[in-house]
Scaffold this motif. Structure first.
Motif, mmCIF file in Angstrom:
data_model
loop_
_atom_site.group_PDB
_atom_site.id
_atom_site.type_symbol
_atom_site.label_atom_id
_atom_site.label_comp_id
_atom_site.label_asym_id
_atom_site.label_seq_id
_atom_site.Cartn_x
_atom_site.Cartn_y
_atom_site.Cartn_z
ATOM 1 N N GLN A 1 -2.506 0.734 6.247
ATOM 2 C CA GLN A 1 -2.149 1.466 5.025
ATOM 3 C C GLN A 1 -0.912 0.879 4.375
ATOM 4 O O GLN A 1 -0.845 0.706 3.149
ATOM 5 C CB GLN A 1 -1.902 2.943 5.366
ATOM 6 C CG GLN A 1 -3.162 3.711 5.674
ATOM 7 C CD GLN A 1 -2.857 5.112 6.151
ATOM 8 O OE1 GLN A 1 -1.709 5.443 6.434
ATOM 9 N NE2 GLN A 1 -3.873 5.925 6.265
ATOM 10 N N ALA A 2 0.074 0.573 5.192
ATOM 11 C CA ALA A 2 1.314 -0.003 4.660
ATOM 12 C C ALA A 2 1.037 -1.337 3.984
ATOM 13 O O ALA A 2 1.573 -1.638 2.916
ATOM 14 C CB ALA A 2 2.329 -0.175 5.788
ATOM 15 N N GLN B 1 -1.008 -0.728 0.742
ATOM 16 C CA GLN B 1 -0.206 -0.147 -0.331
ATOM 17 C C GLN B 1 0.517 -1.217 -1.139
ATOM 18 O O GLN B 1 0.687 -1.106 -2.356
ATOM 19 C CB GLN B 1 0.804 0.845 0.255
ATOM 20 C CG GLN B 1 1.537 1.668 -0.783
ATOM 21 C CD GLN B 1 0.597 2.567 -1.575
ATOM 22 O OE1 GLN B 1 -0.266 3.214 -1.000
ATOM 23 N NE2 GLN B 1 0.755 2.595 -2.898
ATOM 24 N N LYS B 2 0.912 -2.282 -0.416
ATOM 25 C CA LYS B 2 1.637 -3.368 -1.086
ATOM 26 C C LYS B 2 0.769 -4.054 -2.132
ATOM 27 O O LYS B 2 1.261 -4.525 -3.154
ATOM 28 C CB LYS B 2 2.105 -4.404 -0.053
ATOM 29 C CG LYS B 2 3.116 -3.882 0.947
ATOM 30 C CD LYS B 2 3.462 -4.955 1.972
ATOM 31 C CE LYS B 2 4.391 -4.418 3.048
ATOM 32 N NZ LYS B 2 4.691 -5.434 4.092
ATOM 33 N N TYR C 1 -2.105 -2.635 -3.460
ATOM 34 C CA TYR C 1 -3.043 -1.663 -4.017
ATOM 35 C C TYR C 1 -3.322 -1.921 -5.500
ATOM 36 O O TYR C 1 -4.488 -1.976 -5.922
ATOM 37 C CB TYR C 1 -2.494 -0.250 -3.825
ATOM 38 C CG TYR C 1 -3.312 0.815 -4.519
ATOM 39 C CD1 TYR C 1 -4.561 1.185 -4.035
ATOM 40 C CD2 TYR C 1 -2.836 1.443 -5.672
ATOM 41 C CE1 TYR C 1 -5.321 2.151 -4.660
ATOM 42 C CE2 TYR C 1 -3.591 2.414 -6.317
ATOM 43 C CZ TYR C 1 -4.824 2.763 -5.811
ATOM 44 O OH TYR C 1 -5.573 3.713 -6.446
ATOM 45 N N GLU C 2 -2.287 -2.061 -6.323
ATOM 46 C CA GLU C 2 -2.470 -2.214 -7.765
ATOM 47 C C GLU C 2 -3.267 -3.466 -8.091
ATOM 48 O O GLU C 2 -4.164 -3.435 -8.942
ATOM 49 C CB GLU C 2 -1.104 -2.275 -8.468
ATOM 50 C CG GLU C 2 -0.289 -0.983 -8.388
ATOM 51 C CD GLU C 2 -0.980 0.180 -9.090
ATOM 52 O OE1 GLU C 2 -1.800 -0.087 -9.998
ATOM 53 O OE2 GLU C 2 -0.705 1.331 -8.730
ATOM 54 N N THR D 1 -6.354 3.096 0.822
ATOM 55 C CA THR D 1 -5.118 3.594 0.234
ATOM 56 C C THR D 1 -5.336 4.932 -0.446
ATOM 57 O O THR D 1 -4.525 5.850 -0.331
ATOM 58 C CB THR D 1 -4.570 2.565 -0.789
ATOM 59 O OG1 THR D 1 -4.459 1.299 -0.138
ATOM 60 C CG2 THR D 1 -3.201 2.988 -1.297
ATOM 61 N N THR D 2 -6.477 5.055 -1.153
ATOM 62 C CA THR D 2 -6.766 6.287 -1.880
ATOM 63 C C THR D 2 -6.911 7.480 -0.938
ATOM 64 O O THR D 2 -6.416 8.580 -1.206
ATOM 65 C CB THR D 2 -8.064 6.121 -2.696
ATOM 66 O OG1 THR D 2 -7.928 4.987 -3.559
ATOM 67 C CG2 THR D 2 -8.342 7.356 -3.520
ATOM 68 N N ALA E 1 -5.762 7.635 2.155
ATOM 69 C CA ALA E 1 -4.835 7.425 3.272
ATOM 70 C C ALA E 1 -4.421 8.738 3.918
ATOM 71 O O ALA E 1 -4.484 8.890 5.143
ATOM 72 C CB ALA E 1 -3.605 6.664 2.782
#
Length: 555
Positions: free
Chosen positions: A179-180, A183-184, A186-187, A335-336, A338
């Protein structure tokens, strides 16, 4: 139970065979006669490392073979897991070759040393004065209490539950790490995914779009050829359909002249129906074709997007592009969702922790219940062994963490003499006291579980007289439930045995060798007399020795 052991070309032994009975076996002999050689041979038999220097004749093979009756040891699962043939009478053989190479066999099947050691530890327990410190080992202490408390099944359930808990905790840590990392990016991943989704890619879309592009780019040619075909089909009098209808009329006039002419007419009729349908389809296609620059622009735009995506993701295959899209969906989804995934796994961990705690609590209560009874039994046995003022305290305290044995920690505190403060058992007792403590513990343990053959190597060192007699009696009582072998210098212990072996050293033709002799009743009297400090010529020593045997037989 060890029925017999054969030793060839090992240390001072050339070739001897020991036959043991199922109860109390005594091994005696002068210092240096070779009693330790027997222990060394047994150690090799249960998986210890071989040493080339232990061979009597370095040019010959050393062989040690033991025959074990194992029907009462519940070892079927071990043999099954190790893919070995189970035999109630199992033969273990160890060979050391002149080259230094060592080989091991179980029922004539070659095995690794690790397999041999795994079986050996369940068959033989060699106990010497140097090994008495095991009584201070926490794992050993737990094993004793759990055997008495009948915790075997619960402990296995607990260990399985803890293993499952650790697996879920590892899964949780890996999920958090993913997840970490997700997240980095994700965009960026979301942008790539939306770009692919917007292209509406399917496995065949590129082929379909390229066909549409080709058609929309060649409207004039399509109209010209379709128009020509339609004209040739439908031209009055000279068109294909008009001519076929005339031919059909002519052939139809021949129907009365035989079935073969009627068949020709039917075949032509079928062709005419098919061509009329084909003509109609050509006409429809011609009427549907029109110049559509907007549609061509849309097709070109969609193809350009696909080509651009293939270049961007460095692939020529739509299947690979779709796989990339699925991977991006997983990353974005991770991520969504998580929080939901973490919460679900966290709940599973909490439930598993509760399960582990329930098993640990059961273990803890069972141990607490048997501690007083166990302490009392140890004190009674030690009093009989000349330690009347001993104090034993077993502290069992709950802990927050799960460990190998549950959710508690244990400490054995001991005092050998009145007025002495309690201390850790391994520090509070001398070597001789630890030997007696160990003997007391194992004598109690033998009542609750099937122990392997116990071999006591001079654990009676430092005691004598009545205490030695009582120690021998404890061993004799233990031998009613399991096989016991005692290597001893004490006649009071030796007299308790049901089978007596004497180790002696002889020199023949300039070579020294160790021999082992089974002693009958008269020979036992002579051996005990010598151990008492006399000899076979001493009437008092012989009488004392015979009295020891008579006394032991009456108990």
């Amino acid at each position: 139970m060890l029925s017999s052991i054969t030793i060839k070309n090992f240390a001072l032994i050339e070739d001897v065979q020991l036959t043991l009975d199922e109860h109390f076996n005594i091994i005696t002999g002068e210092t240096g006669a070779g009693k330790s050689i027997i222990l060394g041979a047994l150690a090799l038999l249960i998986g210890k490392r071989a040493d080339l220097s232990s061979m009597r004749d370095a040019t010959k093979k050393c062989v040690i073979e033991g025959i074990f009756n194992i029907q009462n040891y519940d070892l079927n699962s071990f043999f099954e897991s190790e893919e070995l043939d189970y035999e109630p009478q199992t033969i273990i053989r160890r060979e050391i070759l002149p080259s230094g190479k060592s080989r091991a066999f179980i029922n004539d099947t070659p095995v690794r040393l690790q397999q041999l050691a795994g079986l050996g530890e369940q068959l033989i327990d060699i106990h010497s004065q140097h090994q008495t410190l095991a009584i201070g080992n926490t794992n050993y202490q737990y094993a004793i209490l759990d055997a008495i408390a009948d915790n075997y099944s619960t402990l296995n359930d607990y260990k399985s539950a803890v293993a499952e808990l650790k697996n879920r905790q590892i899964e949780y840590a890996q999920l958090k790490e993913k997840q970490a990392e997700a997240q980095k990016t994700y965009e960026y991943n979301l942008f790539l995914l939306e770009e692919l989704q917007e292209a509406k890619i399917t496995p065949q879309i590129q082929v379909e779009l390229e066909e549409q592009q080709n058609a929309l780019s060649n409207i004039e040619m399509l109209q010209e050829n379709l128009g020509f075909a339609s004209h040739q089909f439908n031209q009055e009098d000279t068109g294909v359909l008009a001519l076929l209808r005339q031919i059909k009329q002519k052939l139809g006039a021949l129907n009365d002249f035989g079935s073969k002419y009627a068949e020709l007419n039917e075949r032509l009729k079928s062709c005419l129906v098919e061509l009329e349908d084909l003509s109609s389809e050509v006409e429809d296609q011609q009427e549907s074709i029109e110049h559509n620059p907007e549609a061509l622009a849309l097709v070109n735009d969609q193809l350009d997007k696909i080509y651009a995506l293939q270049r961007k993701h460095q692939t020529d295959s739509l299947d690979e592009l779709l796989q990339i899209q699925r991977e991006l969906e997983d990353k974005v989804q991770l991520t969504t969702n998580a929080q939901e995934a973490v919460a679900k796994l966290k709940l599973a961990i909490e439930q598993q922790q509760k399960k582990c705690a329930e098993k640990a609590q059961k273990l803890y209560k069972n141990r607490l219940k048997v501690i007083p009874k166990f302490i009392q039994a140890v004190k009674i046995t030690l009093a009989n062994l000349g330690m009347p003022d001993t104090r034993l305290e077993i502290q069992l305290k709950p802990t927050a963490d799960f460990n190998t044995w549950g959710q508690d920690q244990m400490q054995w505190l001991f005092s050998a003499n009145a007025g002495m403060s309690l201390n850790e058992i391994s520090k509070a007792a001398s070597g001789g006291e630890l030997s007696r403590i160990t003997l007391a513990v194992k004598s109690i343990l033998a009542k609750y579980k099937q122990l392997p053959t116990l071999i006591f190597d001079e654990i009676d060192t430092g005691i004598s007289g009545d205490i030695a007699k009582k120690m021998g009696e404890v061993m004799r009582q233990m031998s009613q439930k399991l096989q016991v072998v005692a290597i001893t210098h004490l006649p009071q212990v030796a007299a308790k045995g049901s089978n007596h072996l004497k180790v002696q050293k002889e020199t023949q033709a300039g070579k020294t060798q160790t021999l082992i002799k089974h002693l009958g009743h008269p020979e036992r009297i002579e051996e005990l007399a010598e151990m008492l400090g006399g000899n076979r010529e001493s009437k008092s020593a012989m009488a004392h020795a015979e009295a020891l045997l008579v006394d032991s037989a009456q108990q």
